[in-house]
Design a protein around this motif. Structure first.
Motif, short mmCIF file in Angstrom:
data_model
loop_
_atom_site.label_atom_id
_atom_site.label_comp_id
_atom_site.label_asym_id
_atom_site.label_seq_id
_atom_site.Cartn_x
_atom_site.Cartn_y
_atom_site.Cartn_z
N VAL A 327 0.48 -1.08 0.31
CA VAL A 327 0.32 0.08 0.19
C VAL A 327 1.05 1.39 -0.26
O VAL A 327 1.99 1.46 0.61
CB VAL A 327 -1.09 -0.09 1.40
CG1 VAL A 327 -1.42 1.26 0.80
CG2 VAL A 327 -1.61 -1.17 1.09
N ALA A 328 0.42 1.98 -1.08
CA ALA A 328 1.59 3.11 -0.67
C ALA A 328 1.24 4.46 0.47
O ALA A 328 0.18 3.89 0.91
CB ALA A 328 0.86 4.22 -2.05
N HIS A 329 1.88 5.16 0.90
CA HIS A 329 2.45 5.65 1.93
C HIS A 329 0.58 6.56 2.08
O HIS A 329 -0.06 6.70 3.41
CB HIS A 329 3.63 6.80 2.34
CG HIS A 329 4.85 5.54 3.04
ND1 HIS A 329 6.06 5.70 1.89
CD2 HIS A 329 4.74 4.70 3.67
CE1 HIS A 329 6.66 4.74 2.37
NE2 HIS A 329 6.30 3.98 3.45
N LEU A 330 0.80 7.39 0.73
CA LEU A 330 -0.39 8.46 1.57
C LEU A 330 -1.66 7.69 -0.02
O LEU A 330 -2.40 8.50 -0.40
CB LEU A 330 -0.26 9.56 0.62
CG LEU A 330 0.63 9.92 1.33
CD1 LEU A 330 1.15 11.53 0.80
CD2 LEU A 330 0.17 10.98 3.52
N GLY A 331 -1.39 5.97 0.17
CA GLY A 331 -2.91 5.12 -0.67
C GLY A 331 -2.89 5.52 -2.24
O GLY A 331 -2.92 4.05 -2.50
N PHE A 332 -1.94 5.92 -2.54
CA PHE A 332 -2.16 6.39 -4.02
C PHE A 332 -0.18 5.92 -4.28
O PHE A 332 0.19 6.93 -4.00
CB PHE A 332 -2.37 8.19 -4.78
CG PHE A 332 -3.45 7.99 -4.65
CD1 PHE A 332 -4.92 8.14 -5.52
CD2 PHE A 332 -4.17 8.19 -3.16
CE1 PHE A 332 -5.74 8.24 -4.89
CE2 PHE A 332 -5.51 8.86 -3.35
CZ PHE A 332 -6.21 8.46 -4.32
N HIS A 333 -0.17 5.26 -4.94
CA HIS A 333 0.86 5.08 -5.91
C HIS A 333 1.55 6.06 -6.69
O HIS A 333 2.84 6.37 -6.85
CB HIS A 333 1.48 3.56 -6.57
CG HIS A 333 1.23 1.90 -5.86
ND1 HIS A 333 2.34 1.88 -5.21
CD2 HIS A 333 0.28 1.64 -5.57
CE1 HIS A 333 2.01 0.76 -4.33
NE2 HIS A 333 1.01 0.78 -4.57
N ALA A 334 0.89 6.75 -7.73
CA ALA A 334 1.34 8.37 -7.77
C ALA A 334 0.31 9.08 -7.31
O ALA A 334 -1.24 8.84 -8.04
CB ALA A 334 1.22 7.48 -9.73
N LEU A 335 0.57 9.73 -7.00
CA LEU A 335 -0.49 10.81 -6.20
C LEU A 335 -1.31 11.29 -7.43
O LEU A 335 -0.92 11.46 -8.10
CB LEU A 335 0.01 12.01 -5.82
CG LEU A 335 1.14 11.53 -4.49
CD1 LEU A 335 1.47 13.04 -3.70
CD2 LEU A 335 -0.21 11.44 -2.95
#
Lengths: 434, 434
Positions: A327-335
């Motif tokens: 899971v990306a830190h902010l939820g999105f792999h590409a913001l």
């Protein structure tokens, strides 16, 4: 990156909702998953005009989807337990991961299906099987993993909760409200599953097994419906400071585990006692975290689709992304939003509560309303108090329409400058959160 | 299976809570993770008598933990942003995964730390940084992954909510309640962080970045505290059908993104308006799921530890288990409870509401109370109505103490057999859910 390929079986309410959500939010969902997610094969007895299936393979035989070598994930949304059980077994035997919204299937046949999935090294995800879009299964399996769960209690059937809410709010009779619920499409023509608690029992069994780490045991649930609740009981409950809710309760006691669905009186001040209408909520008591509550829509096309798609994303993340970055830190792999425009407070629109002291004579209110009107803000409600001890000034309380913060602040300056207004204007922002 | 080794930095409130939860629930936690989890190294300036550190390596220099080659996960619970930032950077540079409860660190330095973690192929988990034990970060990143988040609004500072609740319930003044909150240990000696909204702003920034997929931008949050809220505003709000809550609000609008923390009036009937005392709640509006709400303790040793340990389990699951079975179907890799004793309803204990029609003459109530007393059930509350139209019988409503279902059912048989009682006895089970 190689897309994760999904086969969707069933184009009814939840199936078409899932199709709609995956299409509409495709880019955000793929950014969250870290990999594109594509529906490549749909199995349905007939097309659904709500779904544009251009470019998607369509089979009338859903088993063609389960056997399609292209597919990574089979999504079972046909309901029932006979064909669905065969479909899921076939998908597992063909090495597919499975996502399902089918509470009856999991509650009654979960043990055998999980064992088959385990043996094949695939997973069955079933977030949508309990409480629709509320991520309660993820909370129990992951978010609360530190806890011994002591008990949980849930409003896990929206139809029953709608009926009890109407009975309380309008003093209506059970059978009368049931007829309305059927007309509104909340309750089936045969309402037994909902009002006799069978649907809730299916969901409770799943929650209890997750909470206590035990096999699914649907036949052990005590189940009592709400059809015997009389309007006078609803009233007496209220008089005693309680509300009646149809709860599924699972509790670990020294003697053993309680598994029961029945009408329950609970103190009116508890948050869960205030969960009304078709909404669902689950209250979970963990030994470390204490009580936590999860609230949301327990049914409906898109709320259920929200959980189905979350499961698809979960499988996709596990399949395709390096384990340390599942899971990306902010939820999105590409913001999704690398350079957002954050509004200054001046530009924000809300409604306002205003309180001020004004001289108690004609025309003052008109002046204030005029200043607000020039700022394109209207007065929605007003409390004018009697003067205290014959004082010449009175408190004036206004609720305004929505307006822009900057305009409101300028209007407040003008109101404060009126000779009839004494002291400052207190303002508190108002949000309906509806 | 090779255990996952944890280094714990900080033995204050949350550190010792984490130590306690991991020790007490070790077997259930390891069964959920699918791998044993062990604290092997603790870094703390001094020992904490609440923690039995026998067999655990202890360092006075926390950086020794971050560099310990044995360790897989460094847990940062020292707080502050200076040393904590260095510690987390050192842990990342040494290839460790990081778990932290530090909202200020993530809100202010998250962008740089996430980039460093990404480059090293490790992860930083921070569930405990927002709303304590409520798994809201997991909900936003995973459970609601299907949704475009439209807005969220949270009560994310327990001290502020305690103060506003006391002001409303008891008509007290802000400064008066603040003093009590400090005496109770809810508020710091310097309460600025809590009551001026800085703590809430840290948390809001994290939630907003997860919701909208944007970098953390702490300096863009509008922040207004609750110290200006007067008791009369609390009362007028109530009169208008509203409550005042200190909310963090993030909203995606066509013009841009709103990020704001301020006192907010919200309709009293909203569930979030009824979240009182030190409890936290976050209301999230997704385009597919609609509104969902997450409620629980936002602070405290064990609620925060619950989130810290959930993050450790998350990392452990990703590190050690085959990807297709990251999370076991029922949450436990080895069922904690393979052969549970499910109680029959006869054995369950609850309180009861009873309603019956009895002849309106002396002695009837005594007979009923005697029958209940023989079943070891006492009467806790009673409503006796006047006879309707001079009828000889009156409705009698009783709330009982807790008793065993089988005993209660036998007592009901005896009550129904009384000649003074007409018709059946209605019963509804009562649960306090406290």
């Amino acid at each position: 990156m190689k897309p994760v390929k999904v086969g969707l079986c069933g184009l009814g309410t939840v199936g078409s909702g899932t199709f709609a959500v995956l299409s509409r939010n495709q880019s955000a969902i793929s950014a969250r998953a870290g990999v594109p997610i594509e529906i490549v094969h749909v199995g349905a007895r007939r097309d659904n005009p709500a779904c544009d299936l251009a470019g998607v393979k369509v089979s009338r035989d859903i088993f063609d989807v389960a056997r399609d070598p292209e597919i990574d994930i089979v999504v079972e949304l046909i309901g029932g337990t006979t064909t669905a059980r065969e479909l899921v077994s076939t998908a597992i035997a063909n090495g597919k991961h499975v996502v399902t919204a089918n509470k009856a299937l999991i509650a009654e046949f979960g043990n055998e299906l999980f064992a088959a999935a385990q043996a094949q090294g695939v997973s069955i995800a079933f977030e949508a099987a309990v409480a629709g879009g509320i991520p309660i299964i993820k909370a129990l399996r992951e978010g609360l993993a530190a806890n011994q769960i002591e008990w949980l209690a849930g409003i896990i059937n929206g139809t029953g909760n709608f009926i009890l809410t109407e009975m309380r709010d309008k003093g209506r009779d059970f059978h009368d409200v049931l007829k309305e619920a059927q007309a509104l499409g909340y309750a089936e023509a045969d309402p037994t599953f909902d009002v006799e608690g069978i649907d809730a029992a299916h969901k409770l069994v799943i929650l209890a097994s997750l909470a206590f780490g035990m096999p699914l045991q649907f036949d052990k649930v005590f189940t009592e419906g709400i059809s015997q609740i009389a309007p006078e009981d609803v009233n007496y409950a209220q008089e005693l400071g309680y509300r009646i809710k149809h709860l599924g309760i699972a509790r670990q006691t020294e003697a053993g585990i309680e598994l029961r669905v029945h009408p329950t009186m609970i103190p009116a001040k508890r948050l869960i006692a205030n969960v009304d209408g078709v909404m669902n909520a689950v209250l979970v008591k963990g030994d470390a975290v204490g009580p936590t509550l999860y609230y949301g829509a327990g049914a409906g096309a898109e709320p259920t689709a929200s959980a189905v798609v979350a499961d698809i994303v979960d499988v996709a993340r596990t399949l395709s992304v390096s384990t340390s970055q599942r899971v990306a830190h902010l939820g999105f792999h590409a913001l999704a939003n690398p350079n957002p425009n954050i509004l200054s407070m001046d530009e924000v629109e809300t409604a306002y509560y205003l309180r001020l002291l004004a001289e108690d004579r004609p025309g003052v209110l008109a002046k204030i309303a005029n200043i607000l009107a020039e700022a394109h803000i209207s007065v929605e409600a007003l409390i004018q108090k009697e003067p205290i001890n014959g004082a010449a000034e009175v408190p004036l309380i206004l609720l305004t329409s929505r307006g822009r913060e900057r305009q409101l602040m300028l209007a407040i300056d003008k109101i404060e400058a009126l000779s009839e207004v004494h002291g400052g204007v207190t303002h508190i922002r108002v949000e309906s959160l509806g």
